[in-house]
Design an enzyme around this catalytic site. Structure first.
Site, PDB file in Angstrom:
ATOM      1  N   GLU A  98       0.817  -1.206   0.000  1.00  0.00           N
ATOM      2  CA  GLU A  98       0.000   0.000   0.000  1.00  0.00           C
ATOM      3  C   GLU A  98       0.854   1.261   0.000  1.00  0.00           C
ATOM      4  O   GLU A  98       2.006   1.255   0.428  1.00  0.00           O
ATOM      5  CB  GLU A  98      -0.971   0.002   1.175  1.00  0.00           C
ATOM      6  CG  GLU A  98      -0.324  -0.100   2.526  1.00  0.00           C
ATOM      7  CD  GLU A  98      -1.370  -0.151   3.645  1.00  0.00           C
ATOM      8  OE1 GLU A  98      -1.889  -1.247   3.916  1.00  0.00           O
ATOM      9  OE2 GLU A  98      -1.663   0.891   4.233  1.00  0.00           O
ATOM     10  N   CYS A 143       3.725   8.526   0.209  1.00  0.00           N
ATOM     11  CA  CYS A 143       4.380   7.658   1.183  1.00  0.00           C
ATOM     12  C   CYS A 143       4.401   6.256   0.597  1.00  0.00           C
ATOM     13  O   CYS A 143       3.354   5.695   0.284  1.00  0.00           O
ATOM     14  CB  CYS A 143       3.583   7.695   2.484  1.00  0.00           C
ATOM     15  SG  CYS A 143       4.153   6.515   3.714  1.00  0.00           S
ATOM     16  N   CYS A 198       7.013  -6.844   6.868  1.00  0.00           N
ATOM     17  CA  CYS A 198       8.192  -6.317   7.572  1.00  0.00           C
ATOM     18  C   CYS A 198       8.595  -7.331   8.630  1.00  0.00           C
ATOM     19  O   CYS A 198       7.758  -8.049   9.166  1.00  0.00           O
ATOM     20  CB  CYS A 198       7.838  -4.983   8.239  1.00  0.00           C
ATOM     21  SG  CYS A 198       9.244  -4.169   9.035  1.00  0.00           S
ATOM     22  N   CYS A 250       7.957  -4.205  15.362  1.00  0.00           N
ATOM     23  CA  CYS A 250       7.543  -3.132  16.283  1.00  0.00           C
ATOM     24  C   CYS A 250       6.132  -3.440  16.807  1.00  0.00           C
ATOM     25  O   CYS A 250       5.235  -3.790  16.034  1.00  0.00           O
ATOM     26  CB  CYS A 250       7.585  -1.769  15.602  1.00  0.00           C
ATOM     27  SG  CYS A 250       9.244  -1.313  15.093  1.00  0.00           S
ATOM     28  N   CYS A 292       2.829  -1.701  15.382  1.00  0.00           N
ATOM     29  CA  CYS A 292       2.732  -1.531  13.930  1.00  0.00           C
ATOM     30  C   CYS A 292       2.023  -2.705  13.263  1.00  0.00           C
ATOM     31  O   CYS A 292       2.340  -3.861  13.534  1.00  0.00           O
ATOM     32  CB  CYS A 292       4.141  -1.371  13.352  1.00  0.00           C
ATOM     33  SG  CYS A 292       4.146  -1.156  11.570  1.00  0.00           S
ATOM     34  N   CYS A 333      -0.454   2.361   9.450  1.00  0.00           N
ATOM     35  CA  CYS A 333       0.443   1.672   8.527  1.00  0.00           C
ATOM     36  C   CYS A 333       0.091   0.202   8.366  1.00  0.00           C
ATOM     37  O   CYS A 333       0.010  -0.532   9.329  1.00  0.00           O
ATOM     38  CB  CYS A 333       1.866   1.745   9.062  1.00  0.00           C
ATOM     39  SG  CYS A 333       2.252   3.299   9.831  1.00  0.00           S
TER      40      CYS A 333
HETATM   41  N1  SAH Z   1      10.497   0.831   9.152  1.00  0.00           N
HETATM   42  C1  SAH Z   1      10.624   2.246   9.088  1.00  0.00           C
HETATM   43  C2  SAH Z   1       9.609   2.925   8.200  1.00  0.00           C
HETATM   44  C3  SAH Z   1       8.182   2.463   8.223  1.00  0.00           C
HETATM   45  S1  SAH Z   1       7.166   2.868   9.601  1.00  0.00           S
HETATM   46  C4  SAH Z   1      10.641   2.834  10.469  1.00  0.00           C
HETATM   47  O1  SAH Z   1      10.486   2.098  11.439  1.00  0.00           O
HETATM   48  O2  SAH Z   1      10.863   4.036  10.606  1.00  0.00           O
HETATM   49  C5  SAH Z   1       6.936   4.620   9.544  1.00  0.00           C
HETATM   50  C6  SAH Z   1       6.711   5.238  10.913  1.00  0.00           C
HETATM   51  O3  SAH Z   1       5.406   4.921  11.429  1.00  0.00           O
HETATM   52  C7  SAH Z   1       7.689   4.738  11.971  1.00  0.00           C
HETATM   53  O4  SAH Z   1       8.105   5.818  12.774  1.00  0.00           O
HETATM   54  C8  SAH Z   1       6.852   3.766  12.753  1.00  0.00           C
HETATM   55  O5  SAH Z   1       7.382   3.515  14.009  1.00  0.00           O
HETATM   56  C9  SAH Z   1       5.514   4.476  12.753  1.00  0.00           C
HETATM   57  N2  SAH Z   1       4.350   3.650  13.071  1.00  0.00           N
HETATM   58  C10 SAH Z   1       4.108   2.366  12.773  1.00  0.00           C
HETATM   59  N3  SAH Z   1       2.916   1.973  13.237  1.00  0.00           N
HETATM   60  C11 SAH Z   1       2.379   3.034  13.846  1.00  0.00           C
HETATM   61  C12 SAH Z   1       1.165   3.267  14.527  1.00  0.00           C
HETATM   62  N4  SAH Z   1       0.257   2.314  14.692  1.00  0.00           N
HETATM   63  N5  SAH Z   1       0.943   4.507  15.012  1.00  0.00           N
HETATM   64  C13 SAH Z   1       1.862   5.500  14.855  1.00  0.00           C
HETATM   65  N6  SAH Z   1       3.022   5.347  14.226  1.00  0.00           N
HETATM   66  C14 SAH Z   1       3.286   4.132  13.736  1.00  0.00           C
END
Ligand code: SAH
Length: 346
Positions: free
Chosen positions: A90, A103, A110, A114, A117, A331
């Site tokens: 996406e 974006c 992935c 995290c 996420c 995301c």
């Molecule tokens: N892997 C990379 C880029 C993708 S995530 C990274 O970790 O930076 C892009 C951003 O969105 C990251 O800062 C991630 O921690 C954040 N993110 C992911 N899921 C989220 C959520 N549910 N709410 C807020 N930010 C989120």
């Protein structure tokens, strides 16, 4: 490599020579792919039939648009694309006063894990090719007819976990003869793969590096992000300083606020303490609730107080305006929902 859209102009020239074709054919094909955003050789009107025939074994990567959701609030669009092997990714188009920002995803799924996420829930399916990263931008620009002025690699996936393809993507996106985006209008976001951050710094690119911090000490960060068990905040910030020294580009720190977990006054003061003296900026984002996770977003007041507390200590912060809150928010959620739907239809 048979992926013609991932080739540089020089590589295309070599390919033409190896096929016994004139060098200028490479410039023509490159222009069709990266400027006119063609999806097939049929469109390339100035190529002879004989060449098109030869190129049949070099398929043109083009993403198939499966779904577009358009926000009624701010015009944000979420695109769901299918890759040639059936994997889904996406991308998001955000319309700002200063221009259109896309974006993009760097991987299907992935493996960083995290906790808050959605992209990571099914693990990593595979890395995206440079062409598959580019084509997210190309398809969106084609479908809207509006120029894309900013690109952020902040969708699903960890870009530094797909490092070589990322570098090639950056080269193709910013090269003359393609969209020719300025490196300054590109942001790459990482969860903090420290050795790759050093490598990237040595490339001396003029793009912005965003680092997902989300906590002000190792203990808390480790609870949210498995990568924090591998690299301490101290090591991470050292790499950030190195990046700034090499490129002169200020680091952006991403900090998603989770109610009661990392959003208190103490958290803000501790964060200000570790970032003191760094040339940086903090983006504050109330965490997007993900159905499968129990994290709750911080309230408006907590977010604003967090920013004020940072600023009192001399650290700049921006509260990120929420875009497209009426369409599949966080995301990886659109992709995930689609995969669940097709799964249940089997
Ligand atoms: N892997 C990379 C880029 C993708 S995530 C990274 O970790 O930076 C892009 C951003 O969105 C990251 O800062 C991630 O921690 C954040 N993110 C992911 N899921 C989220 C959520 N549910 N709410 C807020 N930010 C989120």
């Amino acid at each position: 490599m048979t992926d013609i859209k991932s080739m540089t102009l020089e590589e295309l020239q070599e390919l033409m020579e190896s096929m016994g074709e004139k060098k200028f054919r490479a410039t023509q094909i490159y222009g069709w792919l990266h400027q006119r955003l063609a999806v097939s050789y049929d469109e390339m009107a100035n190529l002879p039939k004989s060449l098109k025939k030869k190129l049949e074994s070099w398929p043109v990567t083009a993403l198939e648009t499966i779904d577009v959701q358009i926000s009624k609030i701010d015009g944000t669009r979420k695109y769901l694309f299918r890759l040639s092997d059936g994997n889904m990714i996406e991308s998001v188009l955000m319309r700002y006063r200063h221009g259109n920002s896309v974006c993009i995803s760097s991987q299907a799924g992935c493996r960083m894990g995290c906790r808050f996420c959605a992209s990571t829930i099914g693990g990593l399916a595979r890395n995206l090719l440079p062409s598959e990263m580019l084509d997210q931008i190309y398809r969106i620009q084609s479908s809207t007819g509006e120029r894309i002025s900013n690109v952020v690699v902040m969708g699903s996936g960890e870009p530094l976990d797909n490092y070589d393809n990322l570098l090639r993507f950056i080269h193709l996106l910013t090269a003359e003869g393609g969209l020719h985006l300025s490196q300054r209008n590109l942001t790459v976001s990482t969860c903090g793969i420290v050795p790759k951050m050093y490598e990237l710094a040595d490339e001396k690119l003029q793009m912005t590096l965003a680092v997902s911090l989300h906590a002000s000490n190792d203990e808390k960060r480790q609870e949210l992000m498995p990568i924090a068990k591998k690299y301490s905040i101290k090591e991470l910030l050292k790499a950030c300083r190195y990046y700034f020294e090499k490129t002169g580009r200020r680091i952006t720190f991403e900090y998603s606020l989770v109610a009661g977990v990392n959003d208190t006054k103490e958290d803000a003061l501790e964060l200000a303490g570790i970032l003191k003296g760094m040339n940086c900026h903090v983006n504050l984002i109330p965490v997007n609730p993900v159905r499968e996770r129990s994290f709750a977003r911080s309230g408006r007041e907590a977010v604003e107080n967090f920013k004020i507390n940072l600023e009192k200590c001399g650290i700049n912060g921006t509260i990120r305006r929420e875009m497209g809150s009426d369409i599949d928010g966080a995301c990886g959620q659109l992709r995930k929902r689609y995969m669940e739907k097709t799964e249940s239809e089997k």
